[in-house]
Design a protein around this motif. Sequence first.
Motif, mmCIF file in Angstrom:
data_model
loop_
_atom_site.group_PDB
_atom_site.id
_atom_site.type_symbol
_atom_site.label_atom_id
_atom_site.label_comp_id
_atom_site.label_asym_id
_atom_site.label_seq_id
_atom_site.Cartn_x
_atom_site.Cartn_y
_atom_site.Cartn_z
ATOM 1 N N ALA A 1 0.830 -1.206 0.000
ATOM 2 C CA ALA A 1 0.000 0.000 0.000
ATOM 3 C C ALA A 1 0.865 1.257 0.000
ATOM 4 O O ALA A 1 0.603 2.218 -0.740
ATOM 5 C CB ALA A 1 -0.932 -0.004 1.211
ATOM 6 N N ASP A 2 1.908 1.265 0.823
ATOM 7 C CA ASP A 2 2.759 2.448 0.899
ATOM 8 C C ASP A 2 3.468 2.710 -0.429
ATOM 9 O O ASP A 2 3.586 3.866 -0.861
ATOM 10 C CB ASP A 2 3.783 2.277 2.017
ATOM 11 C CG ASP A 2 4.643 3.521 2.195
ATOM 12 O OD1 ASP A 2 4.095 4.597 2.496
ATOM 13 O OD2 ASP A 2 5.877 3.413 2.015
ATOM 14 N N ALA A 3 3.925 1.640 -1.100
ATOM 15 C CA ALA A 3 4.585 1.820 -2.393
ATOM 16 C C ALA A 3 3.623 2.428 -3.414
ATOM 17 O O ALA A 3 3.998 3.333 -4.177
ATOM 18 C CB ALA A 3 5.118 0.480 -2.897
ATOM 19 N N ALA B 1 -4.700 9.674 -2.342
ATOM 20 C CA ALA B 1 -3.890 8.497 -2.645
ATOM 21 C C ALA B 1 -4.093 7.413 -1.585
ATOM 22 O O ALA B 1 -4.299 6.238 -1.922
ATOM 23 C CB ALA B 1 -2.418 8.886 -2.721
ATOM 24 N N GLN B 2 -4.039 7.805 -0.322
ATOM 25 C CA GLN B 2 -4.204 6.806 0.742
ATOM 26 C C GLN B 2 -5.593 6.206 0.734
ATOM 27 O O GLN B 2 -5.760 4.984 0.836
ATOM 28 C CB GLN B 2 -3.907 7.436 2.104
ATOM 29 C CG GLN B 2 -4.095 6.455 3.263
ATOM 30 C CD GLN B 2 -3.427 6.922 4.531
ATOM 31 O OE1 GLN B 2 -2.261 7.302 4.516
ATOM 32 N NE2 GLN B 2 -4.155 6.898 5.640
ATOM 33 N N GLN C 1 -8.841 1.584 0.074
ATOM 34 C CA GLN C 1 -10.150 1.071 -0.323
ATOM 35 C C GLN C 1 -10.020 0.010 -1.408
ATOM 36 O O GLN C 1 -10.749 -0.995 -1.416
ATOM 37 C CB GLN C 1 -11.039 2.215 -0.812
ATOM 38 C CG GLN C 1 -12.482 1.824 -1.104
ATOM 39 C CD GLN C 1 -13.211 1.328 0.129
ATOM 40 O OE1 GLN C 1 -12.941 1.783 1.236
ATOM 41 N NE2 GLN C 1 -14.130 0.390 -0.058
ATOM 42 N N THR C 2 -9.062 0.193 -2.315
ATOM 43 C CA THR C 2 -8.842 -0.790 -3.372
ATOM 44 C C THR C 2 -8.366 -2.117 -2.793
ATOM 45 O O THR C 2 -8.863 -3.191 -3.168
ATOM 46 C CB THR C 2 -7.815 -0.260 -4.388
ATOM 47 O OG1 THR C 2 -8.347 0.919 -5.005
ATOM 48 C CG2 THR C 2 -7.517 -1.292 -5.458
ATOM 49 N N SER D 1 -9.641 -7.743 -1.397
ATOM 50 C CA SER D 1 -9.675 -8.884 -0.476
ATOM 51 C C SER D 1 -11.090 -9.393 -0.306
ATOM 52 O O SER D 1 -11.344 -10.603 -0.341
ATOM 53 C CB SER D 1 -9.091 -8.474 0.880
ATOM 54 O OG SER D 1 -7.736 -8.121 0.764
ATOM 55 N N GLN D 2 -12.036 -8.473 -0.124
ATOM 56 C CA GLN D 2 -13.416 -8.893 0.085
ATOM 57 C C GLN D 2 -13.995 -9.551 -1.160
ATOM 58 O O GLN D 2 -14.740 -10.529 -1.070
ATOM 59 C CB GLN D 2 -14.280 -7.693 0.486
ATOM 60 C CG GLN D 2 -15.640 -8.079 1.045
ATOM 61 C CD GLN D 2 -15.532 -8.962 2.266
ATOM 62 O OE1 GLN D 2 -14.858 -8.621 3.237
ATOM 63 N NE2 GLN D 2 -16.188 -10.118 2.230
#
Length: 261
Positions: A179-181, A196-197, A202-203, A208-209
């Motif tokens: 996520a950070d990358a 961005a965060q 959320q993506t 995963s869901q």
Amino acid sequence: MKPILTLGIIGGNGWLGSALGRSVLSSGLISPNQLVVTASREHNRYQDWPGVICVESADALLEVAEVVVVSVRPEQFSLLTLSLENRLVISLMAKVPIVALAAATGSNRIVRAMPNAAASVGRSYTPWCAMPGLSAEDCAFVQRLFSACGVSDEVEDESQIDYLTALTGSGPAFPALLADALIQHAITQGISPTVAQRGVLQTLSGASQLMLDENASPADMVARFLDYGGTTTEGLNAMLQHGFRDAVQEGMKAAYGAVKC
């Protein structure tokens, strides 16, 4: 199964011990007066459950606890003197095998388990392994205990607990690195840090869901996008060509190696 009168958590005010304690309280598995934890009276994480018994030492906890969860660092465990004959002992510690737990506690009812940080929001994955001969009643309680803070599985042997300590015990750490990358790259393209965060988290959460809901394997999901031929395909191919899988596998080797030391 007969009711559990008192569950004790040594280290129950730490992040993992308290996550488990609060999860079992929220689930209704036990009532507050059935939980005793080692915690400073000035700083404890059970203010929402005033009936929880907070004690300052393991000795005081052992006076009342019938089932004992040990949630401390391995080096702290070596300093404890625990006489736990005939009690169910559940260890949340890495690097301390069942044989060492049995020698230190005198118990012949021992379980090793490894929740992760997502236990605090009821989304942990917790593998656990019981010593041979543990009763069906004890195993059923352990499964209920860890299901209160997410999803749990009994695994076949301790070596799997060691490996899963490195894999699933990492909790959000490895996904957070991805996520950070992604977030940092978005910021270099002029996207605000907030957008961005939010977009990346959320993506990842939605992905995963989606895989859980569709019972789709990640490998199938990757293959689907590789075959599609769009912009995502270009991104995936570039990541793979730059050693994405190799980097991840090297990281897992290092983490697993640290568990086995």
